[in-house]
Design a protein around this motif. Structure first.
Motif, PDB file in Angstrom:
ATOM      1  N   LEU A  40       0.837  -1.201   0.000  1.00 22.03           N
ATOM      2  CA  LEU A  40       0.000   0.000   0.000  1.00 22.03           C
ATOM      3  C   LEU A  40       0.869   1.248   0.000  1.00 22.03           C
ATOM      4  O   LEU A  40       1.785   1.380   0.825  1.00 22.03           O
ATOM      5  N   PHE A  41       0.559   2.164  -0.911  1.00 21.62           N
ATOM      6  CA  PHE A  41       1.190   3.480  -0.954  1.00 21.62           C
ATOM      7  C   PHE A  41       0.122   4.514  -0.589  1.00 21.62           C
ATOM      8  O   PHE A  41      -0.625   4.986  -1.445  1.00 21.62           O
ATOM      9  N   ASP A  42       0.029   4.832   0.701  1.00 24.40           N
ATOM     10  CA  ASP A  42      -0.939   5.814   1.192  1.00 24.40           C
ATOM     11  C   ASP A  42      -0.285   7.187   1.073  1.00 24.40           C
ATOM     12  O   ASP A  42       0.635   7.521   1.827  1.00 24.40           O
ATOM     13  N   LEU A  43      -0.758   7.990   0.116  1.00 24.78           N
ATOM     14  CA  LEU A  43      -0.093   9.249  -0.193  1.00 24.78           C
ATOM     15  C   LEU A  43      -0.082  10.212   0.987  1.00 24.78           C
ATOM     16  O   LEU A  43       0.797  11.064   1.093  1.00 24.78           O
ATOM     17  N   SER A  82       3.592  -3.617  -9.216  1.00 27.76           N
ATOM     18  CA  SER A  82       3.938  -5.036  -9.239  1.00 27.76           C
ATOM     19  C   SER A  82       2.758  -5.908  -9.632  1.00 27.76           C
ATOM     20  O   SER A  82       2.802  -7.132  -9.507  1.00 27.76           O
ATOM     21  N   GLY A  83       1.694  -5.258 -10.113  1.00 26.87           N
ATOM     22  CA  GLY A  83       0.521  -5.983 -10.571  1.00 26.87           C
ATOM     23  C   GLY A  83      -0.744  -5.364  -9.996  1.00 26.87           C
ATOM     24  O   GLY A  83      -0.741  -4.825  -8.886  1.00 26.87           O
ATOM     25  N   ARG A  84      -1.798  -5.422 -10.787  1.00 25.93           N
ATOM     26  CA  ARG A  84      -3.084  -4.908 -10.323  1.00 25.93           C
ATOM     27  C   ARG A  84      -3.516  -5.709  -9.089  1.00 25.93           C
ATOM     28  O   ARG A  84      -3.616  -6.920  -9.127  1.00 25.93           O
ATOM     29  N   GLY A  85      -3.742  -5.038  -8.002  1.00 28.24           N
ATOM     30  CA  GLY A  85      -4.075  -5.708  -6.760  1.00 28.24           C
ATOM     31  C   GLY A  85      -2.876  -5.922  -5.859  1.00 28.24           C
ATOM     32  O   GLY A  85      -3.013  -6.007  -4.643  1.00 28.24           O
ATOM     33  N   ALA A  86      -1.678  -6.019  -6.431  1.00 29.54           N
ATOM     34  CA  ALA A  86      -0.472  -6.202  -5.624  1.00 29.54           C
ATOM     35  C   ALA A  86       0.065  -4.861  -5.127  1.00 29.54           C
ATOM     36  O   ALA A  86       0.585  -4.757  -4.015  1.00 29.54           O
ATOM     37  N   THR A  87      -0.051  -3.827  -5.962  1.00 31.23           N
ATOM     38  CA  THR A  87       0.361  -2.476  -5.588  1.00 31.23           C
ATOM     39  C   THR A  87      -0.877  -1.594  -5.560  1.00 31.23           C
ATOM     40  O   THR A  87      -1.620  -1.548  -6.541  1.00 31.23           O
ATOM     41  N   GLU A 110       1.111   1.622 -15.306  1.00 35.30           N
ATOM     42  CA  GLU A 110       0.871   0.201 -15.559  1.00 35.30           C
ATOM     43  C   GLU A 110       0.948  -0.611 -14.271  1.00 35.30           C
ATOM     44  O   GLU A 110       1.784  -0.364 -13.398  1.00 35.30           O
ATOM     45  N   GLY A 111       0.053  -1.572 -14.143  1.00 32.43           N
ATOM     46  CA  GLY A 111       0.213  -2.630 -13.163  1.00 32.43           C
ATOM     47  C   GLY A 111      -0.001  -2.234 -11.721  1.00 32.43           C
ATOM     48  O   GLY A 111       0.751  -2.670 -10.849  1.00 32.43           O
ATOM     49  N   PHE A 112      -1.006  -1.409 -11.440  1.00 29.75           N
ATOM     50  CA  PHE A 112      -1.333  -1.112 -10.049  1.00 29.75           C
ATOM     51  C   PHE A 112      -2.818  -0.801  -9.917  1.00 29.75           C
ATOM     52  O   PHE A 112      -3.527  -0.620 -10.904  1.00 29.75           O
ATOM     53  N   MET A 138      -1.987   3.792 -20.449  1.00 28.24           N
ATOM     54  CA  MET A 138      -2.367   3.145 -19.199  1.00 28.24           C
ATOM     55  C   MET A 138      -2.752   1.701 -19.490  1.00 28.24           C
ATOM     56  O   MET A 138      -3.493   1.441 -20.434  1.00 28.24           O
ATOM     57  N   SER A 139      -2.256   0.782 -18.676  1.00 24.02           N
ATOM     58  CA  SER A 139      -2.565  -0.624 -18.888  1.00 24.02           C
ATOM     59  C   SER A 139      -2.510  -1.376 -17.569  1.00 24.02           C
ATOM     60  O   SER A 139      -1.743  -1.024 -16.663  1.00 24.02           O
ATOM     61  N   GLN A 140      -3.342  -2.413 -17.467  1.00 25.06           N
ATOM     62  CA  GLN A 140      -3.349  -3.299 -16.307  1.00 25.06           C
ATOM     63  C   GLN A 140      -3.560  -2.521 -15.010  1.00 25.06           C
ATOM     64  O   GLN A 140      -2.921  -2.786 -13.994  1.00 25.06           O
ATOM     65  N   LEU A 141      -4.486  -1.548 -15.050  1.00 26.75           N
ATOM     66  CA  LEU A 141      -4.806  -0.755 -13.877  1.00 26.75           C
ATOM     67  C   LEU A 141      -6.155  -1.170 -13.308  1.00 26.75           C
ATOM     68  O   LEU A 141      -7.037  -1.634 -14.024  1.00 26.75           O
ATOM     69  N   GLY A 142      -6.331  -0.950 -12.001  1.00 27.87           N
ATOM     70  CA  GLY A 142      -7.622  -1.057 -11.347  1.00 27.87           C
ATOM     71  C   GLY A 142      -7.935   0.278 -10.708  1.00 27.87           C
ATOM     72  O   GLY A 142      -7.217   0.725  -9.804  1.00 27.87           O
TER      73      GLY A 142
END
Length: 279
Positions: A40-43, A82-87, A110-112, A138-142
């Motif tokens: 988790l990156f809580d800004l 590191s992947g959608r759902g992982a970051t 990408e990938g978060f 943008m790709s592989q985002l949630g």
């Protein structure tokens, strides 16, 4: 790549691995390729939150209940998780855009996953916002609510969104104003407008004003509760091809069009929707 494969560093460039929000804020600069670790990156946990960032390309903007991170005036930036759902990148302020970009070119995300930590009905911030930007990928985002809007773009030219999910936003999936050359492909947009109740639906899945060259293809648009599936004003070219639109409810009508040319190809699949009229 921007397909379904695992993210790879850009050829000839070494990605800088980022473990904390402070490292992220400090590392943003032209030409940077940032690889976010899992977690988790809580800004709001940034040491400079609400203060001068110490980085000429980053500033914090007051949003009444907190601050939003604005990345500005740079070219060629990659932020890869590191992947959608992982970051997961989060904002605590419900009025803040989680990630906001201004006056930049060559942005790759990408990938978060990104969204607001607080699931508030009155959330007014977007998940990702672009103002006066070019060449965005943008790709592989949630991208999830309570963000009022999944992707907000104002005067953006050349944006590609693929293999991503936009969901649980309280108002609108994508809100585009004065944008050109936008491609949305292989994405899933669902559960827009369902945060409150049927008496307070979302606004639209796609809301477009003065846009041209918008193409939506091979997307799944499902289970949304909105006033309109599509609202377009002064848009010469909007094309929908090979999309699956299922179990959507449009309280007012499927579309509202004003001085716009929308092509809905026969290759689209529309099933089990409830529209109070087409227009």
């Amino acid at each position: 790549g921007w397909g379904g494969a695992e993210p790879e560093p850009t050829e000839g460039r070494t990605a800088k691995v980022i473990h904390t929000v402070d490292e992220l804020v400090a590392a943003i600069e032209p030409g940077a390729e940032l690889q976010l670790a899992e977690g988790l990156f809580d800004l709001s946990t940034a040491a400079t939150y609400g203060q001068r960032s110490g980085n000429p390309y980053v500033r914090w903007e007051d949003r009444y209940d907190g601050y939003q991170l604005i990345i500005h005036d740079l070219d060629d930036l990659t932020i890869r998780g590191s992947g959608r759902g992982a970051t997961n990148i989060q904002a605590q302020s419900v009025n803040a855009n989680v990630l906001a970009f201004e006056d930049s070119t060559g942005i790759r995300l990408e990938g978060f996953t990104a969204g607001h930590a607080v699931q508030a009905e009155a959330c007014s911030g977007s998940v990702i916002s672009f103002v006066r930007c070019e060449a965005v990928e943008m790709s592989q985002l949630g991208l999830y609510g309570c963000g009022a809007v999944g992707v907000q773009a104002d005067r953006v030219t050349g944006m590609r969104i693929s293999d991503s999910e936009i969901y649980d936003c309280s108002s609108t999936g994508m809100n585009l104003y004065r944008c050109q050359d936008i491609s949305i492909s292989a994405c899933s947009i669902y559960d827009i407008g369902k945060m409150v109740d049927s008496y307070n639906p979302g606004y639209a899945v796609f809301c477009l004003g003065e846009c041209d060259g918008i193409d939506v293809s091979d997307c799944t648009i499902r289970d949304n509760l909105v006033s309109y599936l599509l609202l377009a004003t002064n848009c010469p070219s909007f094309t929908l091809t090979e999309n699956r639109m299922t179990q959507n409810t449009a309280i007012t009508a499927m579309m509202y069009l004003y001085e716009s040319n929308v092509v809905i190809a026969s290759s689209n699949v529309l099933e089990d929707n409830q529209f109070n009229g087409w227009y």
